[in-house]
Design a protein around this motif. Sequence first.
Motif, PDB file in Angstrom:
ATOM      1  N   SER A   1     -13.473  46.219  14.482  1.00  0.00           N
ATOM      2  CA  SER A   1     -12.555  45.094  14.723  1.00  0.00           C
ATOM      3  C   SER A   1     -13.346  43.795  14.868  1.00  0.00           C
ATOM      4  N   ILE A   2     -14.465  43.864  15.564  1.00  0.00           N
ATOM      5  CA  ILE A   2     -15.331  42.681  15.710  1.00  0.00           C
ATOM      6  C   ILE A   2     -15.879  42.259  14.347  1.00  0.00           C
ATOM      7  N   LEU A   3     -16.328  43.215  13.550  1.00  0.00           N
ATOM      8  CA  LEU A   3     -16.833  42.887  12.209  1.00  0.00           C
ATOM      9  C   LEU A   3     -15.753  42.238  11.352  1.00  0.00           C
ATOM     10  N   ASP A   4     -14.533  42.765  11.427  1.00  0.00           N
ATOM     11  CA  ASP A   4     -13.431  42.181  10.656  1.00  0.00           C
ATOM     12  C   ASP A   4     -13.153  40.749  11.088  1.00  0.00           C
ATOM     13  N   LYS A   5     -13.172  40.490  12.381  1.00  0.00           N
ATOM     14  CA  LYS A   5     -12.948  39.126  12.879  1.00  0.00           C
ATOM     15  C   LYS A   5     -14.091  38.195  12.481  1.00  0.00           C
ATOM     16  N   GLN A   6     -15.312  38.714  12.530  1.00  0.00           N
ATOM     17  CA  GLN A   6     -16.489  37.903  12.234  1.00  0.00           C
ATOM     18  C   GLN A   6     -16.616  37.576  10.745  1.00  0.00           C
ATOM     19  N   PHE A   7     -16.366  38.576   9.885  1.00  0.00           N
ATOM     20  CA  PHE A   7     -16.644  38.404   8.456  1.00  0.00           C
ATOM     21  C   PHE A   7     -15.406  38.400   7.566  1.00  0.00           C
ATOM     22  N   GLY A   8     -14.255  38.769   8.099  1.00  0.00           N
ATOM     23  CA  GLY A   8     -13.039  38.798   7.297  1.00  0.00           C
ATOM     24  C   GLY A   8     -12.921  40.065   6.469  1.00  0.00           C
ATOM     25  N   ALA A   9     -11.903  40.086   5.625  1.00  0.00           N
ATOM     26  CA  ALA A   9     -11.637  41.242   4.777  1.00  0.00           C
ATOM     27  C   ALA A   9     -12.738  41.395   3.735  1.00  0.00           C
ATOM     28  N   ALA A  10     -12.964  42.610   3.318  1.00  0.00           N
ATOM     29  CA  ALA A  10     -13.998  42.908   2.323  1.00  0.00           C
ATOM     30  C   ALA A  10     -13.474  42.576   0.929  1.00  0.00           C
ATOM     31  N   THR A  11     -13.480  41.283   0.619  1.00  0.00           N
ATOM     32  CA  THR A  11     -12.922  40.820  -0.659  1.00  0.00           C
ATOM     33  C   THR A  11     -13.987  40.523  -1.700  1.00  0.00           C
ATOM     34  N   SER A  12     -15.260  40.600  -1.340  1.00  0.00           N
ATOM     35  CA  SER A  12     -16.330  40.349  -2.298  1.00  0.00           C
ATOM     36  C   SER A  12     -17.501  41.275  -1.982  1.00  0.00           C
ATOM     37  N   LEU A  13     -18.368  41.426  -2.955  1.00  0.00           N
ATOM     38  CA  LEU A  13     -19.544  42.262  -2.758  1.00  0.00           C
ATOM     39  C   LEU A  13     -20.420  41.712  -1.630  1.00  0.00           C
TER      40      LEU A  13
ATOM     41  N   ILE B   1     -19.439  40.121   1.116  1.00  0.00           N
ATOM     42  CA  ILE B   1     -18.843  40.485   2.415  1.00  0.00           C
ATOM     43  C   ILE B   1     -19.042  41.970   2.676  1.00  0.00           C
ATOM     44  N   VAL B   2     -18.859  42.803   1.654  1.00  0.00           N
ATOM     45  CA  VAL B   2     -19.079  44.243   1.809  1.00  0.00           C
ATOM     46  C   VAL B   2     -20.520  44.500   2.248  1.00  0.00           C
ATOM     47  N   ALA B   3     -21.474  43.867   1.581  1.00  0.00           N
ATOM     48  CA  ALA B   3     -22.884  44.066   1.916  1.00  0.00           C
ATOM     49  C   ALA B   3     -23.192  43.573   3.327  1.00  0.00           C
TER      50      ALA B   3
ATOM     51  N   LYS C   1     -21.061  43.238   5.922  1.00  0.00           N
ATOM     52  CA  LYS C   1     -20.442  44.119   6.911  1.00  0.00           C
ATOM     53  C   LYS C   1     -21.173  45.456   7.002  1.00  0.00           C
ATOM     54  N   THR C   2     -21.572  45.984   5.849  1.00  0.00           N
ATOM     55  CA  THR C   2     -22.286  47.261   5.833  1.00  0.00           C
ATOM     56  C   THR C   2     -23.619  47.136   6.558  1.00  0.00           C
ATOM     57  N   ALA C   3     -24.370  46.096   6.252  1.00  0.00           N
ATOM     58  CA  ALA C   3     -25.681  45.900   6.899  1.00  0.00           C
ATOM     59  C   ALA C   3     -25.528  45.660   8.399  1.00  0.00           C
ATOM     60  N   THR C   4     -24.546  44.852   8.779  1.00  0.00           N
ATOM     61  CA  THR C   4     -24.342  44.576  10.204  1.00  0.00           C
ATOM     62  C   THR C   4     -23.944  45.844  10.950  1.00  0.00           C
ATOM     63  N   ALA C   5     -23.053  46.609  10.365  1.00  0.00           N
ATOM     64  CA  ALA C   5     -22.651  47.864  11.007  1.00  0.00           C
ATOM     65  C   ALA C   5     -23.854  48.793  11.160  1.00  0.00           C
ATOM     66  N   GLN C   6     -24.660  48.883  10.116  1.00  0.00           N
ATOM     67  CA  GLN C   6     -25.808  49.784  10.123  1.00  0.00           C
ATOM     68  C   GLN C   6     -26.867  49.357  11.134  1.00  0.00           C
ATOM     69  N   LEU C   7     -27.102  48.062  11.232  1.00  0.00           N
ATOM     70  CA  LEU C   7     -28.203  47.571  12.063  1.00  0.00           C
ATOM     71  C   LEU C   7     -27.799  47.194  13.490  1.00  0.00           C
ATOM     72  N   VAL C   8     -26.519  46.868  13.692  1.00  0.00           N
ATOM     73  CA  VAL C   8     -26.073  46.418  15.016  1.00  0.00           C
ATOM     74  C   VAL C   8     -25.211  47.468  15.724  1.00  0.00           C
ATOM     75  N   LEU C   9     -24.249  48.058  15.023  1.00  0.00           N
ATOM     76  CA  LEU C   9     -23.346  49.025  15.663  1.00  0.00           C
ATOM     77  C   LEU C   9     -23.938  50.431  15.757  1.00  0.00           C
TER      78      LEU C   9
ATOM     79  N   ALA D   1     -21.908  55.411   1.176  1.00  0.00           N
ATOM     80  CA  ALA D   1     -20.503  55.759   1.450  1.00  0.00           C
ATOM     81  C   ALA D   1     -19.642  54.506   1.589  1.00  0.00           C
ATOM     82  N   ASN D   2     -20.152  53.487   2.284  1.00  0.00           N
ATOM     83  CA  ASN D   2     -19.376  52.265   2.469  1.00  0.00           C
ATOM     84  C   ASN D   2     -19.256  51.450   1.184  1.00  0.00           C
ATOM     85  N   PHE D   3     -20.308  51.447   0.371  1.00  0.00           N
ATOM     86  CA  PHE D   3     -20.207  50.745  -0.907  1.00  0.00           C
ATOM     87  C   PHE D   3     -19.116  51.379  -1.764  1.00  0.00           C
ATOM     88  N   VAL D   4     -19.120  52.691  -1.838  1.00  0.00           N
ATOM     89  CA  VAL D   4     -18.080  53.387  -2.598  1.00  0.00           C
ATOM     90  C   VAL D   4     -16.713  53.074  -2.004  1.00  0.00           C
ATOM     91  N   ASN D   5     -16.620  53.091  -0.689  1.00  0.00           N
ATOM     92  CA  ASN D   5     -15.337  52.851  -0.021  1.00  0.00           C
ATOM     93  C   ASN D   5     -14.775  51.465  -0.322  1.00  0.00           C
TER      94      ASN D   5
END
Length: 175
Positions: free
Chosen positions: A61-73, A75-77, A79-87, A130-134
């Motif tokens: 939820s924090i990532l979504d608020k911070q970066f918005g919807a995954a509408t581009s590569l 943003i996907v990258a 969010k994926t990197a932040t989740a991997q390195l921070v969460l 997995a997240n890139f595919v998703n």
Amino acid sequence: MMLRQAARAGAQSGTIMTLADMGTQLLVEGKTTDDYSVERTLRWTVVGLTLHGPYFLGGFSILDKQFGAATSLRIVATKTATAQLVLFPPYLVALFGTMGYMEGHPDIAEKIQTQVPKAFMTGCVFWPIANFVNFSLFVSPTLRVPYLACAGGVWNSYLSWTNSKSNEIREEKGK
């Protein structure tokens, strides 16, 4: 409303982690009903209900608020990197600490120091793919939740297996 979402996320994660551990014990480790550990499965159920579901609901939820919807590569990258390195790292510390406590591990800090780096490195390969595919065109928006549930089941099977193997190694050393 947030409490209801956390309860739902916990129930989903608890179910997935329960099934993943059952599958790991029966299919990967080849256990029978005689040596199947109900206690082990219940530990994974508790972790899913109380830790995994609520933690990642809040984190994503924090990532979504911070970066918005995954509408581009990009943003996907991001969010994926932040989740991997921070969460992900604090979650792994909490996961293996909680499991160590519930297992009665004699040295929880040692368990965390041993298990977290291995799980983190493996997760750095598994989850970005997995997240890139998703988030790409490969998975339609209506199938993202089931897809992530399946990916999560595979990942949780790995965590269950690696946690079990570390316990077996510790027990062997103690003999």
